[in-house]
Design a protein around this motif. Structure first.
Motif, PDB file in Angstrom:
ATOM      1  N   ALA A 129       0.820  -1.203   0.000  1.00  0.00           N
ATOM      2  CA  ALA A 129       0.000   0.000   0.000  1.00  0.00           C
ATOM      3  C   ALA A 129       0.855   1.254   0.000  1.00  0.00           C
ATOM      4  N   ALA A 130       2.059   1.153   0.570  1.00  0.00           N
ATOM      5  CA  ALA A 130       2.950   2.310   0.614  1.00  0.00           C
ATOM      6  C   ALA A 130       3.534   2.611  -0.766  1.00  0.00           C
ATOM      7  N   LEU A 131       3.479   1.630  -1.665  1.00  0.00           N
ATOM      8  CA  LEU A 131       4.067   1.812  -2.985  1.00  0.00           C
ATOM      9  C   LEU A 131       3.091   2.454  -3.970  1.00  0.00           C
ATOM     10  N   SER A 132       1.806   2.065  -3.876  1.00  0.00           N
ATOM     11  CA  SER A 132       0.836   2.599  -4.837  1.00  0.00           C
ATOM     12  C   SER A 132      -0.581   2.339  -4.366  1.00  0.00           C
ATOM     13  N   ALA A 133      -1.513   3.070  -4.984  1.00  0.00           N
ATOM     14  CA  ALA A 133      -2.932   2.837  -4.701  1.00  0.00           C
ATOM     15  C   ALA A 133      -3.340   1.446  -5.168  1.00  0.00           C
ATOM     16  N   ASP A 134      -2.730   0.985  -6.266  1.00  0.00           N
ATOM     17  CA  ASP A 134      -3.029  -0.366  -6.756  1.00  0.00           C
ATOM     18  C   ASP A 134      -2.620  -1.412  -5.722  1.00  0.00           C
ATOM     19  N   GLY A 135      -1.518  -1.136  -5.024  1.00  0.00           N
ATOM     20  CA  GLY A 135      -1.074  -2.065  -3.989  1.00  0.00           C
ATOM     21  C   GLY A 135      -2.065  -2.163  -2.850  1.00  0.00           C
ATOM     22  N   ALA A 136      -2.623  -1.023  -2.461  1.00  0.00           N
ATOM     23  CA  ALA A 136      -3.623  -1.013  -1.393  1.00  0.00           C
ATOM     24  C   ALA A 136      -4.885  -1.737  -1.842  1.00  0.00           C
ATOM     25  N   ARG A 137      -5.275  -1.530  -3.111  1.00  0.00           N
ATOM     26  CA  ARG A 137      -6.463  -2.192  -3.649  1.00  0.00           C
ATOM     27  C   ARG A 137      -6.269  -3.701  -3.682  1.00  0.00           C
ATOM     28  N   ARG A 138      -5.065  -4.100  -4.083  1.00  0.00           N
ATOM     29  CA  ARG A 138      -4.755  -5.536  -4.158  1.00  0.00           C
ATOM     30  C   ARG A 138      -4.798  -6.163  -2.768  1.00  0.00           C
ATOM     31  N   ALA A 139      -4.276  -5.469  -1.762  1.00  0.00           N
ATOM     32  CA  ALA A 139      -4.294  -5.982  -0.390  1.00  0.00           C
ATOM     33  C   ALA A 139      -5.728  -6.115   0.124  1.00  0.00           C
ATOM     34  N   LEU A 140      -6.584  -5.172  -0.260  1.00  0.00           N
ATOM     35  CA  LEU A 140      -7.979  -5.231   0.172  1.00  0.00           C
ATOM     36  C   LEU A 140      -8.701  -6.396  -0.512  1.00  0.00           C
ATOM     37  N   LEU A 141      -8.431  -6.606  -1.799  1.00  0.00           N
ATOM     38  CA  LEU A 141      -9.029  -7.736  -2.507  1.00  0.00           C
ATOM     39  C   LEU A 141      -8.601  -9.055  -1.877  1.00  0.00           C
ATOM     40  N   ASP A 142      -7.333  -9.125  -1.496  1.00  0.00           N
ATOM     41  CA  ASP A 142      -6.810 -10.338  -0.878  1.00  0.00           C
ATOM     42  C   ASP A 142      -7.601 -10.720   0.365  1.00  0.00           C
ATOM     43  N   ARG A 143      -8.011  -9.719   1.131  1.00  0.00           N
ATOM     44  CA  ARG A 143      -8.747  -9.977   2.358  1.00  0.00           C
ATOM     45  C   ARG A 143     -10.225 -10.254   2.109  1.00  0.00           C
ATOM     46  N   CYS A 144     -10.779  -9.621   1.086  1.00  0.00           N
ATOM     47  CA  CYS A 144     -12.241  -9.627   0.944  1.00  0.00           C
ATOM     48  C   CYS A 144     -12.790 -10.613  -0.082  1.00  0.00           C
ATOM     49  N   VAL A 145     -11.973 -11.049  -1.026  1.00  0.00           N
ATOM     50  CA  VAL A 145     -12.467 -12.034  -1.988  1.00  0.00           C
ATOM     51  C   VAL A 145     -12.562 -13.391  -1.296  1.00  0.00           C
ATOM     52  N   VAL A 146     -13.777 -13.891  -1.190  1.00  0.00           N
ATOM     53  CA  VAL A 146     -14.008 -15.179  -0.522  1.00  0.00           C
ATOM     54  C   VAL A 146     -13.666 -16.323  -1.459  1.00  0.00           C
ATOM     55  N   SER A 147     -14.085 -16.202  -2.706  1.00  0.00           N
ATOM     56  CA  SER A 147     -13.782 -17.247  -3.692  1.00  0.00           C
ATOM     57  C   SER A 147     -13.853 -16.657  -5.091  1.00  0.00           C
ATOM     58  N   ALA A 148     -13.088 -17.256  -5.992  1.00  0.00           N
ATOM     59  CA  ALA A 148     -13.124 -16.887  -7.412  1.00  0.00           C
ATOM     60  C   ALA A 148     -12.922 -18.175  -8.196  1.00  0.00           C
ATOM     61  N   GLU A 149     -13.861 -18.464  -9.099  1.00  0.00           N
ATOM     62  CA  GLU A 149     -13.811 -19.718  -9.847  1.00  0.00           C
ATOM     63  C   GLU A 149     -14.116 -19.478 -11.319  1.00  0.00           C
ATOM     64  N   ARG A 150     -13.479 -20.334 -12.145  1.00  0.00           N
ATOM     65  CA  ARG A 150     -13.798 -20.371 -13.569  1.00  0.00           C
ATOM     66  C   ARG A 150     -14.065 -21.834 -13.923  1.00  0.00           C
ATOM     67  N   ASP A 151     -15.294 -22.121 -14.324  1.00  0.00           N
ATOM     68  CA  ASP A 151     -15.699 -23.489 -14.651  1.00  0.00           C
ATOM     69  C   ASP A 151     -15.410 -24.449 -13.497  1.00  0.00           C
ATOM     70  N   GLY A 152     -15.628 -23.974 -12.282  1.00  0.00           N
ATOM     71  CA  GLY A 152     -15.451 -24.836 -11.115  1.00  0.00           C
ATOM     72  C   GLY A 152     -14.036 -24.891 -10.583  1.00  0.00           C
ATOM     73  N   ASP A 153     -13.076 -24.287 -11.286  1.00  0.00           N
ATOM     74  CA  ASP A 153     -11.685 -24.289 -10.826  1.00  0.00           C
ATOM     75  C   ASP A 153     -11.371 -22.968 -10.124  1.00  0.00           C
ATOM     76  N   ALA A 154     -10.666 -23.084  -9.016  1.00  0.00           N
ATOM     77  CA  ALA A 154     -10.324 -21.896  -8.240  1.00  0.00           C
ATOM     78  C   ALA A 154      -9.345 -21.006  -9.010  1.00  0.00           C
ATOM     79  N   VAL A 155      -9.549 -19.703  -8.884  1.00  0.00           N
ATOM     80  CA  VAL A 155      -8.671 -18.706  -9.504  1.00  0.00           C
ATOM     81  C   VAL A 155      -8.146 -17.805  -8.399  1.00  0.00           C
TER      82      VAL A 155
END
Length: 251
Positions: A129-155
């Motif tokens: 997050a100290a490097l960029s806004a994208d870094g902070a967004r990525r850290a937030l996604l890491d915490r908040c995305v419960v699951s992501a799948e494509r055709d039943g496979d985890a992404v």
């Protein structure tokens, strides 16, 4: 019921003097929700929008409906000053009614949590997050995305395309719009629109800090004039305190 007694508010101010922004926001939230009896974990588990609504309500209770805001025009640099209604904000901001949101985008099935205060604080402290806004967004996604799948496979979150990440952010904002109060103001000089984020925690802290210093000056003057203790002086209503100060000035 919010904390409104002068002594309690001074204690909140004193505790926040040496803290950073998130620490002060937590103290203010405790003042807004004293029924939680200092349960920081419960406060941190609330959606960000719920905290913002609580702080607008606290601001209205302590300092009234009218909020004066100043913003510089991003186009011509003109100083713009206008009023907002804290009561209207408090009434219009509603916490999300669905903690987990599902989204289908680009062949992906995604489930994510609405960010909580703890999520936001942790993402802000993340090294990326100290490097960029994208870094902070990525850290937030890491915490908040419960699951992501494509055709039943985890992404993994890392594999989510930027366009999908933006869609997640937009969906989260739609579910919890109070989490990010952004104003759009048209400049009276050049008519250009300026977007500005309203950080209610920072705004309210600035007001509390000015109020606390004024009250302590009142305590000093009345204690010097009458020999009263701080609790005695704080127990007076603001109107009676002001009257005694006027008598001191006339003496």
């Amino acid at each position: 019921m919010t904390v409104t007694r002068a002594g309690d508010l001074l204690a909140t101010w004193e505790a926040g003097i040496g803290r950073d922004g998130p620490g002060r926001a937590l103290l203010l939230h405790r003042a807004a929700r004293p029924e939680l009896d200092g349960d920081s974990e419960a406060l941190l588990a609330l959606p960000v929008g719920a905290r913002e609504a609580d702080l607008f309500a606290l601001r209205r209770t302590l300092f009234g409906e009218r909020m004066q805001v100043r913003v510089d025009c991003t186009a011509c640099g003109a100083d713009m000053e206008f009023d907002l209604d804290a009561g209207e904000f408090a009434r219009s901001l509603r916490p999300p009614d669905q903690p987990v949101v599902r989204l289908t985008e680009g062949g992906l099935d995604i489930a994510f949590r609405v960010p909580t205060v703890a999520d936001l604080s942790a993402a802000a402290r993340h090294p990326d997050a100290a490097l960029s806004a994208d870094g902070a967004r990525r850290a937030l996604l890491d915490r908040c995305v419960v699951s992501a799948e494509r055709d039943g496979d985890a992404v993994s979150v890392d594999a989510l395309p930027p366009s999908v990440q933006r869609k997640i952010a937009e969906a989260a904002e739609a579910v919890d719009p109070a989490a990010d109060v952004t104003l759009s103001i048209n400049c009276p000089e050049c008519a250009a629109a300026t977007r500005a984020e309203l950080d209610i925690a920072s705004y309210l802290w600035t007001e509390l800090d000015a109020w606390a210093r004024d009250v302590l000056l009142d305590v000093h003057l009345l204690a010097t004039a009458y020999g009263w203790t701080e609790p005695d002086i704080l127990a007076l209503s603001p109107l009676r305190r002001r009257y005694y100060l006027e008598l001191c000035a006339d003496a």
